[in-house]
Every structure is written in C-alpha cells, then in structure tokens.
Design a protein around this motif. Structure first.
Motif, mmCIF file in Angstrom:
data_model
loop_
_atom_site.group_PDB
_atom_site.id
_atom_site.type_symbol
_atom_site.label_atom_id
_atom_site.label_comp_id
_atom_site.label_asym_id
_atom_site.label_seq_id
_atom_site.Cartn_x
_atom_site.Cartn_y
_atom_site.Cartn_z
ATOM 1 N N TRP A 143 -55.602 -130.753 34.581
ATOM 2 C CA TRP A 143 -54.389 -130.999 33.860
ATOM 3 C C TRP A 143 -54.755 -131.427 32.384
ATOM 4 C CZ3 TRP A 143 -54.460 -136.058 32.111
ATOM 5 C CH2 TRP A 143 -55.186 -136.953 32.822
ATOM 6 N N SER A 144 -55.884 -131.638 31.986
ATOM 7 C CA SER A 144 -56.259 -132.374 30.699
ATOM 8 C C SER A 144 -55.982 -131.458 29.485
ATOM 9 C CB SER A 144 -57.787 -132.708 30.628
ATOM 10 O OG SER A 144 -58.679 -131.610 31.026
ATOM 11 N N ASN A 145 -56.518 -130.008 29.760
ATOM 12 C CA ASN A 145 -56.045 -129.351 28.454
ATOM 13 C C ASN A 145 -54.476 -128.918 28.288
ATOM 14 O OD1 ASN A 145 -59.044 -127.254 29.248
ATOM 15 N ND2 ASN A 145 -58.771 -129.004 27.710
ATOM 16 N N PRO A 146 -53.760 -128.835 29.447
ATOM 17 C CA PRO A 146 -52.329 -128.481 29.223
ATOM 18 C C PRO A 146 -51.911 -129.913 28.359
ATOM 19 C CG PRO A 146 -52.995 -127.753 31.436
ATOM 20 C CD PRO A 146 -54.018 -128.373 30.585
ATOM 21 N N ALA A 147 -52.385 -131.136 28.981
ATOM 22 C CA ALA A 147 -51.785 -132.277 28.560
ATOM 23 C C ALA A 147 -52.067 -132.673 26.951
ATOM 24 C CB ALA A 147 -52.518 -133.407 29.377
ATOM 25 N N ALA A 148 -53.361 -132.049 26.678
ATOM 26 C CA ALA A 148 -53.772 -132.049 25.245
ATOM 27 C C ALA A 148 -52.847 -131.244 24.277
ATOM 28 C CB ALA A 148 -55.337 -131.716 24.779
ATOM 29 N N ALA A 149 -52.464 -130.106 24.887
ATOM 30 C CA ALA A 149 -51.533 -129.044 24.388
ATOM 31 C C ALA A 149 -50.051 -129.699 24.085
ATOM 32 C CB ALA A 149 -51.485 -127.803 25.136
ATOM 33 N N ILE A 150 -49.737 -130.301 25.184
ATOM 34 C CA ILE A 150 -48.611 -130.923 25.108
ATOM 35 C C ILE A 150 -48.355 -132.136 23.959
ATOM 36 C CG2 ILE A 150 -46.745 -132.179 26.095
ATOM 37 C CD1 ILE A 150 -47.504 -130.639 28.851
ATOM 38 N N ALA A 151 -49.360 -132.965 24.029
ATOM 39 C CA ALA A 151 -49.720 -133.769 22.944
ATOM 40 C C ALA A 151 -49.279 -133.314 21.578
ATOM 41 C CB ALA A 151 -50.794 -134.732 23.205
ATOM 42 N N PHE A 152 -50.268 -132.047 21.483
ATOM 43 C CA PHE A 152 -50.433 -131.618 20.055
ATOM 44 C C PHE A 152 -48.974 -131.046 19.735
ATOM 45 C CE2 PHE A 152 -51.222 -127.861 17.602
ATOM 46 C CZ PHE A 152 -51.983 -128.569 16.576
ATOM 47 N N ILE A 153 -48.218 -130.270 20.636
ATOM 48 C CA ILE A 153 -46.770 -129.833 20.437
ATOM 49 C C ILE A 153 -45.888 -130.998 20.024
ATOM 50 C CG2 ILE A 153 -44.784 -128.952 21.303
ATOM 51 C CD1 ILE A 153 -46.828 -127.050 23.146
ATOM 52 N N LEU A 154 -46.093 -132.128 20.801
ATOM 53 C CA LEU A 154 -45.157 -133.413 20.305
ATOM 54 C C LEU A 154 -45.315 -133.695 18.954
ATOM 55 C CD1 LEU A 154 -45.026 -135.151 23.888
ATOM 56 C CD2 LEU A 154 -43.188 -133.778 22.716
ATOM 57 N N ALA A 155 -46.710 -133.892 18.705
ATOM 58 C CA ALA A 155 -47.216 -134.332 17.114
ATOM 59 C C ALA A 155 -46.616 -133.342 16.136
ATOM 60 C CB ALA A 155 -48.732 -134.562 17.015
ATOM 61 N N ALA A 156 -46.741 -132.022 16.598
ATOM 62 C CA ALA A 156 -46.197 -131.045 15.545
ATOM 63 C C ALA A 156 -44.682 -130.986 15.344
ATOM 64 C CB ALA A 156 -46.609 -129.460 16.163
#
Length: 200
Positions: A32-45
C-alpha cells in the motif's frame, strides 16, 4: 500585538512538510506504500489550489505567500521526479520506447525549464518587467498534466483495468511538451528586454 499568520501560508507550509512524507511512503516495503504516497501527493497538490483561493477570498495575499507558493510547487515536482527516476520503471506495453530513458529525459526537461524560467523571472524583476513573464494559461495547463501524471506514476499500480502508470507517463510527456512551449512563450515575451543595450 499578536501577528496573524495567513491561513493560506499555513497550507503552503503544510504542503512543504508533506514532501518528506511522500518520500517515506514511497519507499516503505508494503503493497500500500505507493498508493499512499500518491494520495499524499494529491492532497498536497490540492492545497496549492486551496491556498491560492483562500488568499484571494480572505484578502490574505502576502509577499511571503508569493515567495513560498512557487517554491513549494517546484519542490514537490522536483522530488516526485527524482523518486520516479530513481525507481526502475515498469514494463510499459503502450509505450514503444525505453521507459527509463524516456522518464529521465522528461524529468530533465521539466526541471531544466523550471530552473531557466526561475532565473528569467528573477532577472526580469531586476529590470522592472516581472509582469511580462507571469504565469500563463499554457503554464496552468502544464501544471494540470504534470500533477496528474506524477500522481498516477507515484501510484504505480493499475486502478481496476486502467493502466494508471502508463497513462501517467503520457500525461508527463504532455507536460514536458507544454513546459517547452511555455518556456518559448516566456522567452519571446522577455526577449526585447534581454536584447536591450547592456542586457547581453
């Protein structure tokens, strides 16, 4: 007397603090680490849009915010690109090129353009012509493709039957093309000032 700190600036700082979180999540050894990183990136964006909206809505625009906002954006993009370049890409059935070379060249184009335009804007500000290289509609479109592509590539897994990573690569390629186009437009706008006596 207490000094109020604009909420827009708080969101910008939060966006900057989320960058190391994206890095840590991306390298965790879990499915789940890569999807979690993507979600964190999206929230930051998303905070990029939100802090700009709140700054205008609440009348809290500031010089600090004008400085921090583009810095946060460029840090996010640069770090995400470094992560993707450092991590071996997947086999891309829809892309008939060496994906590692393609992604590295795309990252180099995007980062190189950001360095060039940042230097150009700094120079134009010194000669009092900063407005000629303000963010354009092409630049905004580039940002949309760029953030979408990076988010999908950081996710790395297919979303149901959708090849998210490959689609992200295409979005990033489109962003690279737009980033070159916008750079040409900025240089064209700044060229008369660059060619003035003493500029070269």
């Amino acid at each position: 007397m207490a000094v109020s700190f604009p909420v827009a600036n708080v969101l910008t700082l939060v966006r900057m603090l989320m960058i190391p979180l994206v890095v840590v999540l991306f390298y965790l050894p879990y499915s789940w680490s890569n999807p979690a990183a993507a979600i964190a990136f999206i929230l930051a964006a998303l905070t990029d849009w939100l802090d700009g909206y709140l700054a205008r809505r609440l009348g809290q625009t500031s010089r600090l915010g004008a400085f921090l906002d583009p810095v946060a954006d460029k840090l996010m993009v640069a770090v995400a690109l470094v992560l993707l370049v450092s991590h071996r890409s997947q086999d891309l059935k829809l892309i008939p090129f060496n994906p590692d070379l393609l992604i590295t060249l795309t990252a180099a184009i995007i980062i190189g353009r950001e360095i060039t335009i940042s230097a150009l804007r700094e120079w134009m500000a010194e000669v009092g012509a900063r407005g000629k290289v303000a963010v354009s509609s092409v630049g905004k479109l580039k940002t949309i493709f760029q953030m979408t592509g990076l988010s999908m590539m950081l996710f790395r897994s297919d979303v149901w039957f959708v090849p998210a990573y490959e689609m992200g690569v295409y979005c990033l390629m489109a962003a690279a093309a737009l980033t070159l186009w916008s750079m040409v437009l900025y240089l064209k706008a700044a060229w008369p000032d660059l060619m003035r006596s003493g500029a070269l």
